[in-house]
Write a protein that holds these residues in place. Sequence first.
Motif, PDB file in Angstrom:
ATOM      1  N   VAL A  77       0.845  -1.190   0.000  1.00 24.03           N
ATOM      2  CA  VAL A  77       0.000   0.000   0.000  1.00 24.03           C
ATOM      3  C   VAL A  77       0.881   1.241   0.000  1.00 24.03           C
ATOM      4  CG1 VAL A  77      -1.750   1.298   1.279  1.00 24.03           C
ATOM      5  CG2 VAL A  77      -1.861  -1.196   1.211  1.00 24.03           C
ATOM      6  N   VAL A  78       0.484   2.227  -0.792  1.00 23.41           N
ATOM      7  CA  VAL A  78       1.110   3.550  -0.785  1.00 23.41           C
ATOM      8  C   VAL A  78       0.038   4.542  -0.352  1.00 23.41           C
ATOM      9  CG1 VAL A  78       2.216   5.333  -2.168  1.00 23.41           C
ATOM     10  CG2 VAL A  78       2.707   2.924  -2.618  1.00 23.41           C
ATOM     11  N   GLU A  79       0.347   5.339   0.668  1.00 24.03           N
ATOM     12  CA  GLU A  79      -0.655   6.281   1.174  1.00 24.03           C
ATOM     13  C   GLU A  79       0.003   7.582   1.582  1.00 24.03           C
ATOM     14  OE1 GLU A  79      -1.009   5.059   5.880  1.00 24.03           O
ATOM     15  OE2 GLU A  79      -2.341   4.025   4.456  1.00 24.03           O
ATOM     16  N   GLY A  80      -0.831   8.619   1.736  1.00 24.22           N
ATOM     17  CA  GLY A  80      -0.358   9.910   2.219  1.00 24.22           C
ATOM     18  C   GLY A  80      -0.219  10.936   1.117  1.00 24.22           C
ATOM     19  N   GLU A  81       0.732  11.852   1.294  1.00 22.72           N
ATOM     20  CA  GLU A  81       0.923  12.987   0.392  1.00 22.72           C
ATOM     21  C   GLU A  81       1.727  12.558  -0.838  1.00 22.72           C
ATOM     22  OE1 GLU A  81      -0.114  16.500  -0.852  1.00 22.72           O
ATOM     23  OE2 GLU A  81      -0.628  15.866   1.181  1.00 22.72           O
ATOM     24  N   ILE A  82       1.037  11.900  -1.747  1.00 20.83           N
ATOM     25  CA  ILE A  82       1.649  11.375  -2.966  1.00 20.83           C
ATOM     26  C   ILE A  82       0.589  11.415  -4.069  1.00 20.83           C
ATOM     27  CG2 ILE A  82       1.044   8.943  -2.677  1.00 20.83           C
ATOM     28  CD1 ILE A  82       4.585  10.175  -3.458  1.00 20.83           C
ATOM     29  N   LYS A  83       1.034  11.463  -5.323  1.00 21.05           N
ATOM     30  CA  LYS A  83       0.078  11.609  -6.419  1.00 21.05           C
ATOM     31  C   LYS A  83      -0.820  10.384  -6.601  1.00 21.05           C
ATOM     32  CE  LYS A  83       2.212  15.025  -9.489  1.00 21.05           C
ATOM     33  NZ  LYS A  83       2.798  15.248 -10.842  1.00 21.05           N
ATOM     34  N   TYR A  84      -0.259   9.194  -6.478  1.00 19.60           N
ATOM     35  CA  TYR A  84      -1.015   7.993  -6.807  1.00 19.60           C
ATOM     36  C   TYR A  84      -1.055   7.034  -5.607  1.00 19.60           C
ATOM     37  CZ  TYR A  84      -0.033   9.911 -11.415  1.00 19.60           C
ATOM     38  OH  TYR A  84       0.074  10.751 -12.491  1.00 19.60           O
ATOM     39  N   PRO A  85      -1.862   7.354  -4.591  1.00 21.32           N
ATOM     40  CA  PRO A  85      -1.983   6.428  -3.453  1.00 21.32           C
ATOM     41  C   PRO A  85      -2.878   5.250  -3.817  1.00 21.32           C
ATOM     42  CG  PRO A  85      -3.455   8.277  -3.156  1.00 21.32           C
ATOM     43  CD  PRO A  85      -2.696   8.548  -4.429  1.00 21.32           C
TER      44      PRO A  85
END
Length: 978
Positions: A510-518
Amino acid sequence: MRKCLSLLTIIAFSATFIPEASAETLPAVPAGTGTNIILQSQQSGTATATGTATGTSSSSTPSLPGMEAGNTPSSGKPGAVEGQSVESSPVEITNPATEITPEIEQKLENLNEATGTAAFNTETSSIEAGFYTRTKALGIKLKQFGYNFFTGKKFPALSIPVDKTYVLGPGDELFLYVIGNPPNLDISKITRLVVDREGKIYIPGFGVFYVWGKTLGEAETIISKALGVNIKLTVGRLRTFPVYVSGEVRNPGAVVVTGANTVIDAITMAGGIKGTGSLRNVIVRRTTPSGVKTIHIDFYKLLLEGKPVNTRLKDGDVIFVPPIKKVAGIGGGVRRPAIYELKGNETLRDLIKMAGGILPSAYRYKVVIQRYNNNEFLEVVEGSLSDKKFVSQQLHDGDLIVIKKVISVPQNAVMVEGYTAYPGLYEYKPGMKLSNLLKPDMFLLDTNMKFGLILRQYPPGTPPEYITFAPEDVMNGENDIPLMPCDTIFLYRFGTTKNVDFNKVKNAFVVEGEIKYPGVYAYKKGMKLSELLVPDMISINTNLYYAEIDRRDPQTLDIKEIKEFAPIDILNHKLDIEIKPLDVIKFYPKFVFSPIKISGAVKNPHFIPYHKGMKLTDALSGIEFKGDIKNLKADIYRELSKDAKSASALEKAQNIKVQAESGAETIKSNITSIYLYDLLMKHNPDVNITLNPGDRIVIREVSPEEIVEKVSVSGYVKNPGTFKITSKTTLYDVLKAAGGFRENAYPRGIIILRNSVKQMEKERLSKAILQMRQELEKEQAGIMQSDLSQQELAARQSAFESKKKLLELMEKTQVSGRITGIVVPGNLEKLKNSPYNILLEDGDQIIVPKKPSSVLVFGEVYNPGAIVYRKGMTVKDYLKLCGGLTKDADSENIFIIKADGTTISSDRTFSFVTWNSRERRFLWGTPEEKILSYKLQPGDAVIVPTQIHVPTMWRPLIKDVIQIIYQSALTVYTVTHI
């Protein structure tokens, strides 16, 4: 609520026993049907609304019908007209305080119904819980059938319509309507009548009629014939009487019902049947002239077949709900999955019928029965609904039947679900791949092109397989997956994670937070963070200097490691991290929290970044202060409106209160100030507060009146407590302020614990441990390089392991920081000018023990423990009383710990810190004495250590360590036995 229900019960029960017949002539329109309670003594006629008659009658308590002398009807023929009554009319008293209006009654009914239903819905019986342990893994939760039928009203409705079959009894209110205008008949158009306790009604001018036990239609016929006119007889308020509900109900006991109520009503009023009670063998016992009549009721006839259960209640009925016996549960492909009660020899076919039959999706060739075999073990029986012998088998108690369902996807199709423009079934063709199915028009603008999922269960019946993929890789031709019949392909929206079950899907992160593509990403073996984190992923607000990876346990999903990194290092190829399955990669905004500002008496005022859980010591680490920290404090300023909860925590942490007994002075720290000496030197955890974002810390000098040093006094003193001291305060001053010694105090064994001494002991012990560790490392290297025989090598290795264990013991040793050798006389005034009247330091702990009456013997003796002190006895004498030394005793290194903390060994009197009265300073060690002939004093402890084979150069060090261990232990023992 309970008061209202109790009052209603008393009112309704009392209305059953109205002692006199009553009649009232009413106007042409019937009066309202409010609840008016009438109780009257038989002689005085004084009415009361509390259930107790008043007056001068010697027998003022009403009796049950048939129990009072003279209650038998005068006529042998039921319904016969008697002579005109000369009884006086009753006096009716209406008490507004006890009247329950129909509006209130309806509100109570609604409230009871709602609370009863809620209680039932949240209740889980032991039977349901037992089945759930077996069905949980199957995703099935079964409830017992039929038990929610008995939720609803908790008290009887007194005004409901009844038909001609209603059986009359004492307490019923009747209205007599005369039809037409008959001549020569002196009777009102409408007459109100009440059946008295003897079962009679009185009609003015016509006499008494006996109606007890008659139906409403029969009574109407009798009265009509007697009067010779056409009449209409109706029931107003119904009589109430108690019946008794017992057994497996939620509220067993007496319930008040009316003659129109049935068994179902009574059980509902008792709270319904518990899950441990039977629905198929409810027993009603009724007293009749010929004896007790027993009625058995099977509610399944009502619930499953719609047959009425209309057994009307009679006064004195007893309803008994016995415990449930055999049960069986059925789930899966049936219309009404539940746990059903078995009455006799039901078969599997009968149970399926109870459950409403099978669903069209039921797989008739896969039926599984879980069955307990003789209360020994659980076994599985499989069969088919097409097998007549299988479905005709008799069920056992506790059987669980699961009828499988056919696969929801056709055998020649694949399913596409989730965030897609065209979900649904697609025809499967041999050799079909994922790229044949996923076309550009399948995707929406924000479909997650980094993650997709295939759920595969092929061949049918095999465990499910979860295959992850990246749709963009399929579209680019970089990765293609062959499909199988019945595959289900799931597509997701970018940023959505809640629809993915990571207990089952493991090859994802999982990628989450202040990023373009969570969102969720498909995992590839050996994948690096640099493959994910490219410039196109970074938003304008992404924090390039801090991010985290939560690394999770694949089994429990618990975080087992948090890896911190700077995204800028990944982008600049200075760092790379391998991604693992189930990682959660968190990106933060540039300004996550407001920074902490530090100013004041520091060499370099500046801002420092805030992080979650930041403590005051974290903020002050690395700060260079202007001046001695003993004379500095930290004033903390916070904007309270941002986080009142944190402000409350700050106040609690900093609200330090000390009672100075010497001057009865209460000292309080400023609520926003922390003394750096307490924080950084004494390491007081209570003042190491948690900071909030944006806190401002100002370092200031402490004014002379704020400088407070304290000592504590406990034990056998008259006024123990915490005392304020100055640089000139002595031991005498504080003991005097504490009121002096109590009776049975033992000043000779006084314990003084000092932080600075504790620190010195720690340093001495640390140096010894370091020296031993270095020697062990050299010895280990020598063993590895030596050319020894196997036997010699094993011997040296064994000795090495023994030394290693000894070193581990030393590393666990705790020091006490006790100052020994202080001689305090019983007469406190003699201490004032004594060399032992030492100056005290901030944080000193002074403990005055109770006068001991024993000598302690520890270590390698046959019977260690406390022995009663006898004057003149030596160490040798006490060792004999303990059975002598064991074979492992080190007789050459026996030592004594005196009550004042000094240590006497076989070659010298030893103590880590001893006060020398002549030189007025602390020394290490004192003169020699012979140990075995030493005469002991109360409170002394004899220590017989275990013989340890160590090199000669180690022996003094080991001896010191053993004495530290026992001295600290004895200090703790003395303190805990005050």
